[in-house]
Design a protein around this motif. Structure first.
Motif, PDB file in Angstrom:
ATOM      1  N   LEU A 219      11.115  10.470  10.234  1.00  0.00           N
ATOM      2  CA  LEU A 219      12.090  11.053   9.315  1.00  0.00           C
ATOM      3  C   LEU A 219      13.345  10.195   9.290  1.00  0.00           C
ATOM      4  CD1 LEU A 219      11.852  14.830  10.310  1.00  0.00           C
ATOM      5  CD2 LEU A 219      10.721  13.690   8.400  1.00  0.00           C
ATOM      6  N   ALA A 220      13.910  10.001   8.114  1.00  0.00           N
ATOM      7  CA  ALA A 220      15.141   9.221   7.979  1.00  0.00           C
ATOM      8  C   ALA A 220      15.937   9.747   6.793  1.00  0.00           C
ATOM      9  CB  ALA A 220      14.829   7.740   7.790  1.00  0.00           C
ATOM     10  N   PRO A 221      17.242  10.014   6.960  1.00  0.00           N
ATOM     11  CA  PRO A 221      18.074  10.443   5.825  1.00  0.00           C
ATOM     12  C   PRO A 221      18.535   9.258   5.005  1.00  0.00           C
ATOM     13  CG  PRO A 221      19.371  10.449   7.833  1.00  0.00           C
ATOM     14  CD  PRO A 221      17.981  10.043   8.231  1.00  0.00           C
ATOM     15  N   GLY A 222      18.451   9.364   3.679  1.00  0.00           N
ATOM     16  CA  GLY A 222      18.945   8.321   2.808  1.00  0.00           C
ATOM     17  C   GLY A 222      20.445   8.397   2.646  1.00  0.00           C
ATOM     18  N   ALA A 223      21.012   7.451   1.927  1.00  0.00           N
ATOM     19  CA  ALA A 223      22.465   7.390   1.753  1.00  0.00           C
ATOM     20  C   ALA A 223      23.006   8.611   1.021  1.00  0.00           C
ATOM     21  CB  ALA A 223      22.841   6.117   1.005  1.00  0.00           C
ATOM     22  N   ALA A 272      18.918   2.690   8.863  1.00  0.00           N
ATOM     23  CA  ALA A 272      19.775   2.337   7.728  1.00  0.00           C
ATOM     24  C   ALA A 272      20.683   1.182   8.104  1.00  0.00           C
ATOM     25  CB  ALA A 272      20.604   3.533   7.300  1.00  0.00           C
ATOM     26  N   ASP A 273      20.932   0.275   7.149  1.00  0.00           N
ATOM     27  CA  ASP A 273      21.880  -0.807   7.392  1.00  0.00           C
ATOM     28  C   ASP A 273      23.274  -0.372   6.957  1.00  0.00           C
ATOM     29  OD1 ASP A 273      22.041  -1.080   4.612  1.00  0.00           O
ATOM     30  OD2 ASP A 273      20.636  -2.753   4.537  1.00  0.00           O
ATOM     31  N   VAL A 274      24.245  -1.293   7.036  1.00  0.00           N
ATOM     32  CA  VAL A 274      25.634  -0.924   6.752  1.00  0.00           C
ATOM     33  C   VAL A 274      25.854  -0.558   5.282  1.00  0.00           C
ATOM     34  CG1 VAL A 274      26.584  -2.271   8.644  1.00  0.00           C
ATOM     35  CG2 VAL A 274      26.225  -3.365   6.427  1.00  0.00           C
ATOM     36  N   THR A 275      24.965  -0.960   4.402  1.00  0.00           N
ATOM     37  CA  THR A 275      25.096  -0.607   2.985  1.00  0.00           C
ATOM     38  C   THR A 275      24.488   0.747   2.668  1.00  0.00           C
ATOM     39  OG1 THR A 275      22.990  -1.581   2.239  1.00  0.00           O
ATOM     40  CG2 THR A 275      24.886  -3.065   2.450  1.00  0.00           C
ATOM     41  N   GLY A 276      23.739   1.333   3.625  1.00  0.00           N
ATOM     42  CA  GLY A 276      23.072   2.604   3.395  1.00  0.00           C
ATOM     43  C   GLY A 276      21.614   2.474   3.017  1.00  0.00           C
ATOM     44  N   ARG A 277      21.107   1.238   2.853  1.00  0.00           N
ATOM     45  CA  ARG A 277      19.690   1.056   2.531  1.00  0.00           C
ATOM     46  C   ARG A 277      18.833   1.330   3.753  1.00  0.00           C
ATOM     47  NH1 ARG A 277      18.574  -4.706   0.396  1.00  0.00           N
ATOM     48  NH2 ARG A 277      19.697  -5.166   2.333  1.00  0.00           N
ATOM     49  N   LEU A 278      17.689   1.978   3.558  1.00  0.00           N
ATOM     50  CA  LEU A 278      16.748   2.213   4.647  1.00  0.00           C
ATOM     51  C   LEU A 278      15.826   1.014   4.804  1.00  0.00           C
ATOM     52  CD1 LEU A 278      15.678   5.949   4.144  1.00  0.00           C
ATOM     53  CD2 LEU A 278      17.231   5.011   5.868  1.00  0.00           C
TER      54      LEU A 278
END
Length: 322
Positions: A219-223, A272-278
Motif C-alpha cells: 500500500l502506498a498513498p499518492g500525492a 514517494a520521491d521529493v516531487t510526490g511521484r511513487l
C-alpha cells in the motif's frame, strides 16, 4: 455514506468515550477516586467582555472554533460562522460552510468585519463542511489548517494566503484523511481491506481487495491522498494493481501491472520521491531489480525498466528484507 459534520463527529466521540469502562472495576475505581480526590475549588477567570458579534442586519449569527493571529499591526480572527438557533435549540452544524474574518487593533476591538475568508468548495475533494481553522505564518506566507467533512469522511485541509484576505487551497488535496488497512483471508488466498470513516474514528466493514494472493498487498498513498495497492499472485506470475478513484475510498476495478513473462520473487516495495511521484521496486525470480515510476505525482505509470545490472539474492514472499 452520511455527510460528516463537526457536530456529528463530536457526538460520535462522546458516545465512544461514554462506553469506555474497566470490566468489574467501575464501582471500586469510583469509590477510590472519591476518597482520594480533594474537594473541587473553582478558579475564576474574571468577567466576560463582549468584543465582537458576526451578526448581519436582520440575521443573527454565531461564531465558534475561532483562531487569532497578529500580523501587520492588527489582530485577525477566523472562525466558524452560522445562523443562530432559537433559544434552547442547537445550530445546524451541517450548514457551517464558511469561515468569518474580522480584524482589530487589539483583542478588545473595535473589530472590523471582512468578507468571509473561506467558503466550502464542493469540487475540492468532497468538501461540504468547514470547522476548526488554525492560522500560522512561516516564510512570509500564512497557512490555514482546517477540518473539512463530507460524504467521503473527514479530512485536514490546507489553504495559504499572502495577505490574510485571499486564501487558496493547495492543489494536492487533503493533508490527512481516514486510513485503510489490509489483511489476508484465513485461507491465505485473498486480501481484504477496511478504512476509517473519519480520522482517528471508527472503521468501515471489511471489503474484498484482491483475490488469489498469498502475501500482504503493498500500500502506498499518492500525492493527492489516494491509496495505490499492489498484490502478487502465488508463484509471482502476476502483479495486480488497484487504486482509489477518489479520496473517499472507492477502489478502481484493477488491472495487471507486471511485465509479461517476468515472474517476481516477492511483493514490490513502493516509495514517494521529493516531487510526490511513487516509485515501485520489485525483484524478479532471477534476481534482477525492476522499477516503475509515475510520470507525475498521482499520474500514469511509465513502463518497467532496469534498476542497475547487479543481481541480488531473491527473497521468498513474506520473508523480511532487513
Amino acid at each position: 455514506m452520511h455527510s460528516i459534520s463537526r457536530r456529528g463527529l463530536l457526538r460520535g466521540t462522546a458516545a465512544g468515550a461514554a462506553a469506555l469502562a474497566l470490566p468489574g472495576a467501575a464501582g471500586t475505581a469510583t469509590t477510590a477516586a472519591a476518597e482520594a480526590d480533594p474537594p473541587h475549588r473553582w478558579i475564576g477567570a474574571g468577567p466576560f467582555t463582549h468584543v465582537h458579534d458576526p451578526s448581519l442586519p436582520g440575521r443573527r449569527r454565531y461564531l465558534n472554533d475561532h483562531t487569532l493571529i497578529k500580523a501587520y499591526g492588527r489582530w485577525h480572527l477566523f472562525g466558524i460562522v452560522g445562523d443562530s438557533a432559537p433559544p434552547g435549540a442547537s445550530p445546524d452544524s451541517a450548514a457551517e460552510v464558511a469561515f468569518a474574518h474580522a480584524s482589530a487593533p487589539g483583542p478588545y476591538g473595535p473589530w472590523t468585519p471582512h468578507a468571509d475568508a473561506l467558503t466550502v468548495d464542493r469540487s475540492y475533494f468532497g468538501e461540504e463542511h468547514l470547522w476548526a481553522p488554525h492560522v500560522v505564518e512561516a516564510g512570509g506566507t500564512f497557512w490555514m489548517f482546517y477540518a473539512a467533512g463530507g460524504r467521503g469522511g473527514a479530512a485536514i485541509n490546507l489553504a495559504t494566503s499572502s495577505d490574510l484576505f485571499t486564501w487558496t487551497r493547495v492543489p494536492s488535496g487533503p493533508l490527512f484523511r481516514g486510513i485503510a488497512v489490509a489483511a489476508m483471508a484465513p485461507s491465505g488466498l485473498a486480501a481484504f481491506q477496511r478504512r476509517q470513516t473519519v480520522p482517528s474514528g471508527g472503521w468501515d466493514d471489511w471489503q474484498h481487495l484482491f483475490g488469489w494472493t498469498t502475501a500482504a498487498p503493498t500500500l502506498a498513498p499518492g500525492a493527492d491522498g489516494r491509496l495505490e495497492a499492489f498484490a502478487l499472485s502465488p508463484g509471482g506470475a502476476r502483479l495486480d494493481h488497484r487504486w482509489y478513484l477518489d479520496t473517499g475510498g472507492a477502489w478502481a476495478a484493477g488491472e495487471g501491472f507486471g511485465e509479461p513473462g517476468v515472474p517476481l520473487a516477492a511483493p514490490p516495495t513502493a516509495a514517494a520521491d521529493v516531487t510526490g511521484r511513487l516509485h515501485l521496486f520489485a525483484v524478479t525470480a532471477d534476481g534482477r531489480i525492476r522499477t516503475r515510476v509515475q510520470e507525475r505525482p498521482s499520474g500514469a505509470w511509465r513502463p518497467w525498466s532496469a534498476f542497475g545490472e547487479r543481481l541480488v539474492a531473491p527473497l521468498r514472499a513474506g520473508s523480511p528484507a532487513g
